[in-house]
Design a protein around this motif. Structure first.
Motif, mmCIF file in Angstrom:
data_model
loop_
_atom_site.group_PDB
_atom_site.id
_atom_site.type_symbol
_atom_site.label_atom_id
_atom_site.label_comp_id
_atom_site.label_asym_id
_atom_site.label_seq_id
_atom_site.Cartn_x
_atom_site.Cartn_y
_atom_site.Cartn_z
ATOM 1 N N ILE A 16 0.790 -1.232 0.031
ATOM 2 C CA ILE A 16 -0.051 -0.061 0.043
ATOM 3 C C ILE A 16 1.099 1.193 0.032
ATOM 4 N N PHE A 17 1.825 1.377 0.942
ATOM 5 C CA PHE A 17 2.753 2.258 0.829
ATOM 6 C C PHE A 17 3.644 2.622 -0.253
ATOM 7 N N LYS A 47 7.095 13.605 -0.756
ATOM 8 C CA LYS A 47 7.535 13.709 0.592
ATOM 9 C C LYS A 47 6.418 13.776 1.488
ATOM 10 N N TYR A 48 5.538 14.640 1.226
ATOM 11 C CA TYR A 48 4.220 14.765 2.225
ATOM 12 C C TYR A 48 3.568 13.551 2.522
ATOM 13 N N VAL A 49 3.168 12.844 1.355
ATOM 14 C CA VAL A 49 2.547 11.797 1.505
ATOM 15 C C VAL A 49 3.105 10.544 2.379
ATOM 16 N N THR A 50 4.595 10.452 1.883
ATOM 17 C CA THR A 50 5.288 9.569 2.617
ATOM 18 C C THR A 50 5.536 9.867 4.354
ATOM 19 N N GLY A 51 5.372 11.254 4.533
ATOM 20 C CA GLY A 51 5.500 11.431 5.924
ATOM 21 C C GLY A 51 4.310 10.966 6.577
ATOM 22 N N ILE A 52 3.108 11.252 6.184
ATOM 23 C CA ILE A 52 1.817 11.079 6.565
ATOM 24 C C ILE A 52 1.754 9.408 6.879
ATOM 25 N N LEU A 53 2.000 9.009 5.675
ATOM 26 C CA LEU A 53 1.763 7.301 5.879
ATOM 27 C C LEU A 53 2.530 6.602 6.663
ATOM 28 N N HIS A 54 3.925 7.203 7.123
ATOM 29 C CA HIS A 54 4.793 6.651 8.220
ATOM 30 C C HIS A 54 4.322 6.877 9.330
#
Length: 449
Positions: A102-103, A120-127
């Protein structure tokens, strides 16, 4: 980056969700178009469908889960929100999909559709979601808020239902609206019998059972009804079982001259025609305001073998007296334009697109149609009013107001073949989504004195 990322179910889901929830595209039509255009495998089509319906059905819940991870001062693009909601939906509701998958794909979509900052924004929120988890729904203390967010139902609709049916019934309704809708079909008695079509479908390998609502309805427990030989031969038509009750309650006679005032796409028209006999001059006049929808009525009538009993024409039902004489019809069906709130299970985006004001405005159209057709009904004839909504503002309130304006009409108890809710006190028949897991529907029967 995967060169084919734009053809993946997750990418296509974000595109369609954006179109449905921002631009008003119908989810079912959009899904069919994408699946055909992209020639998706059954597996990919299933994942696409699951994500799209899942996010729409659970949108308010998913927004609640996402809220703690988004800065209120930061405005994000709508498609980015849909990407994040779809990722959360997969994480929380689809336990067979690895979080890693999913990530990875969600981050690739952010990069392909946006730019490095969005990635980067999406990556930060998912983690961050993975580390902290989503906030539990039990933290919502207000009862109405809890109902609204947990069932993903706008507050105005929650409050309207509580006013109508009380908190217990509202809970029951909202507990079922996000379930997968039953696939039901109507047997076309103009071409076959109920027992014969059941036998034919069983021979084809379909898993079916009969409805408890009406003897005309069959449920497909697996398989796609339009793929069956019975459908292609016009022996069955896809139609919700609640909708069949409107015509069933009319008790059509073979020689009746019937008006179907708001007929497209022709499901109820062909059900009426099925009961008529052209040799006895039985006929149904089917009206719609759009020429292409009139053609659709005619196409369905031809496929079902009842075209000689159907006279379809382009006409606004509010202008019916310009074409038909006073006291022309034995029976009239007004399946009125409505908010469609009873179809939430089948078209979940409806609950976000409609407002209480929309429902009140529709009253005016519904009243105008009833007022226009009433004089064309013969004395002693029956006028059946139906909607696919469960809001009283468009149902019994419309009938009560009509009766005040037309003293020559009276409401009688709506009856069905299987005596549905026969012990109720109300004259009208309301089917709620939790009653039989069918569409929500309302039927009122009026007699001209």
């Amino acid at each position: 980056m995967n060169k084919n990322i734009k053809q993946t179910p997750r990418y296509l889901a974000v595109e369609l969700l954006t179109n449905v929830l921002q631009q008003g595209t119908y989810s079912n039509l959009g899904l069919n178009q994408i699946i055909l255009k992209q020639r998706l495998s059954d597996r990919d089509a299933h994942l696409l469908t699951n994500i799209v319906y899942g996010v729409i059905q659970n949108r308010l819940t998913l927004e609640y889960y996402l809220a703690p991870f988004i800065k209120k001062t930061k405005k994000i693009d709508f498609w980015v929100e849909m990407l994040l909601l779809s990722a959360i939906y997969q994480m929380e509701y689809l336990d067979k999909i690895p979080v890693r998958a999913i990530f990875n794909e969600s981050i690739e979509i952010a990069k392909a559709r946006g730019h490095e900052g969005i990635r980067k924004y999406v990556t930060g929120i998912l983690h961050s979601l993975k580390r902290h988890g989503v906030p539990p729904l039990t933290e919502i203390k207000n009862e109405k808020d809890q109902l609204s967010i947990s069932s993903s139902t706008p507050m105005w609709l929650v409050e309207e239902l509580i006013t109508q049916v009380g908190i217990k019934k509202t809970r029951n309704i909202l507990a079922t609206i996000n379930q997968v809708p039953q696939q039901s079909v109507r047997v076309n008695l103009a071409k076959t019998s109920i027992s014969k079509v059941i036998q034919d479908l069983a021979t084809e390998g379909y898993d079916i059972n009969q409805s408890t609502l009406t003897p005309l309805a069959l449920h497909f427990n697996k398989g796609f009804a339009p793929d069956s030989k019975a459908f292609k031969q016009g022996k069955i038509i896809v139609q919700d079982e609640s909708a069949m009750l409107a015509v069933e309650s009319m008790q059509i006679c073979a020689s009746d001259y019937v008006l179907d005032a708001c007929a497209a796409p022709g499901g109820k028209t062909t059900q009426i025609a099925m009961e008529l006999d052209e040799k006895k001059e039985g006929c149904v006049c089917a009206l719609d305001i759009h020429a292409h929808k009139v053609k659709l009525i005619e196409k369905n009538a031809k496929r079902l073998g009842v075209a000689t009993r159907v006279a379809a024409q382009k006409l606004d039902a509010r202008n019916v007296q310009s074409e038909f004489s006073i006291e022309s019809f034995d029976k009239i069906l007004v399946d009125a334009p409505c908010s469609g709130i009873g179809l939430i299970r089948r078209k979940p985006e409806i609950k976000y697109m409609k407002t209480k004001e929309d429902s009140l405005n529709l009253q005016k159209i519904q009243a105008a149609i009833l007022d226009a057709v009433a004089p064309t009904l013969k004395k002693g004839g029956y006028l059946t009013y139906s909607t696919c909504t469960i809001l009283n503002t468009e149902n019994q309130m419309v009938i009560d107001a009509f009766l005040k304006r037309h003293s020559d009409f009276e409401q009688i108890k709506t009856k069905t073949a299987n005596e549905i809710k026969e012990t109720r006190e109300e004259l009208g028949l309301t089917i709620y989504p939790d009653d039989y897991l069918s569409d929500g529907f309302f039927i009122a029967t009026l007699r001209k004195k």
